[in-house]
Design a protein around this motif. Structure first.
Motif, short mmCIF file in Angstrom:
data_model
loop_
_atom_site.label_atom_id
_atom_site.label_comp_id
_atom_site.label_asym_id
_atom_site.label_seq_id
_atom_site.Cartn_x
_atom_site.Cartn_y
_atom_site.Cartn_z
N ALA A 1 0.85 -1.20 0.00
CA ALA A 1 0.00 0.00 0.00
C ALA A 1 0.88 1.25 0.00
N ALA A 2 1.92 1.23 0.83
CA ALA A 2 2.82 2.39 0.92
C ALA A 2 3.51 2.62 -0.42
N LYS A 3 4.04 1.56 -1.01
CA LYS A 3 4.77 1.70 -2.28
C LYS A 3 3.85 2.20 -3.40
N LEU A 4 2.63 1.69 -3.43
CA LEU A 4 1.69 2.13 -4.47
C LEU A 4 1.33 3.61 -4.29
N LEU A 5 1.23 4.04 -3.02
CA LEU A 5 0.84 5.44 -2.79
C LEU A 5 1.98 6.43 -3.07
N ILE A 6 3.23 5.97 -2.98
CA ILE A 6 4.33 6.91 -3.27
C ILE A 6 4.80 6.81 -4.73
N ALA A 7 4.24 5.86 -5.45
CA ALA A 7 4.67 5.68 -6.85
C ALA A 7 4.26 6.89 -7.70
N HIS B 1 3.98 6.53 -11.16
CA HIS B 1 3.08 5.95 -12.17
C HIS B 1 2.77 4.50 -11.83
N PRO B 2 1.87 4.28 -10.86
CA PRO B 2 1.52 2.89 -10.55
C PRO B 2 0.57 2.32 -11.61
N VAL B 3 0.74 1.04 -11.93
CA VAL B 3 -0.14 0.39 -12.91
C VAL B 3 -0.57 -0.96 -12.35
N ILE B 4 -1.84 -1.32 -12.59
CA ILE B 4 -2.36 -2.60 -12.11
C ILE B 4 -2.53 -3.52 -13.31
N SER B 5 -1.78 -4.60 -13.33
CA SER B 5 -1.86 -5.54 -14.44
C SER B 5 -2.99 -6.55 -14.15
N VAL B 6 -3.80 -6.81 -15.16
CA VAL B 6 -4.96 -7.69 -14.94
C VAL B 6 -4.89 -8.90 -15.87
N ASN B 7 -5.05 -10.10 -15.32
CA ASN B 7 -5.16 -11.31 -16.16
C ASN B 7 -6.54 -11.94 -15.97
#
Ligand code: PTJ
Length: 243
Positions: free
Chosen positions: A62-68, A70-76
């Motif tokens: 959660a911390a890493k995603l909030l400080i990123a 350009h966070p991206v969520i890969s979906v399969n």
């Protein structure tokens, strides 16, 4: 199939039904059904519950995603069938696109996943581009979107097949994964591995991101930097070995 609520394996069977429905709708691949079985086996060995090592990894994720930047969520196909709402919530909270990226490549399955997520309210969905490639990778997962995984500094790849996590790391991106198998190449090579079932891990990650939104960047950086993936992975292996 209607599963009686008092069945001793109700939860597991209910999750299995979601994956079966995904396959029937053409969202999940046949390979995805096999991958799910592998996950079930590890979940069984882990006692089908969320452990402290998973909670630690969820906080760091959660911390890493909030400080990123350009966070991206890969979906399969598995993630789309099991936790579509959670992924959409995460995408909205982080202002991060959902990028569809499949191992068993199929244009029609990509379109079906896109429609499925759109109907559930997803706003930012990206598909891979033919002329945009992730280096260090030969499978079809190398095709990415320029403004998605292409420019991401942190890629969240829940339930991954292994070859790509390493390629993303080589491309100097941070990788966060959810994988019930702490021995997998994905678990080993990711920056943060949440060893838990995606159906438990995603709601908990969404709740943590919501809570952590109040924290300062410095505090979030400290939480992310203090996380030791190898240490937490070893804790998961010990639980399996001692169980
Ligand atoms: O939709 P596609 O074509 O992109 O295919 C997706 C799958 C997942 C089929 C593909 O990436 C694949 O083949 O994956 P693998 O190599 O079988 O790895 C899947 C990993 O996810 C394994 O380590 C499983 O233990 C783990 N896994 C399976 N179900 C779950 C899980 N981890 C967390 N939660 C689950 N429900």
């Amino acid at each position: 199939m209607k599963i009686p609520k008092n069945h001793p394996r109700f939860k597991s069977l209910e999750i299995r039904t979601r994956i079966e429905e995904g396959a029937k709708k053409g969202i999940t691949s046949y390979g995805g059904l096999l991958a799910h079985g592998r996950g079930e086996a590890f979940d069984y060995l882990l006692g089908e519950k969320t452990h402290a090592f998973s909670r630690e990894a969820t906080k760091a994720a959660a911390a890493k995603l909030l400080i990123a930047s350009h966070p991206v969520i890969s979906v399969n196909g598995n993630a789309a069938a099991l936790v579509p709402q959670g992924l959409i919530e995460l995408s909205n909270l982080l202002n991060a696109p959902l990028e569809i990226n499949l191992f068993h490549t199929s244009i029609s399955r990509m379109k079906k996943i896109k429609n499925h997520l759109t109907l559930l309210g997803a706003k930012k969905i990206l598909l891979p581009q033919k002329n945009e490639r992730l280096p260090f990778l030969s499978s079809n997962r190398k095709f990415i979107h320029k403004n998605g995984i292409g420019k991401a500094d942190v890629v969240f790849v829940p339930l991954e097949d292994g070859d790509r996590a390493l390629a993303l790391r080589k491309a100097k991106k941070d990788v966060i994964t959810i994988d019930l198998n702490p021995l997998s190449r994905t678990s080993v090579s990711s920056s943060i591995t949440i060893v838990d079932n995606i159906v438990r891990a995603i709601p908990s990650l969404v709740a943590t991101v919501r809570r952590y939104k109040q924290k300062t960047k410095n505090v979030l950086r400290e939480i992310a930097e203090n996380f030791d993936n190898e240490k937490q992975r070893q804790r998961a292996i010990r639980v399996i070995r001692n169980g």
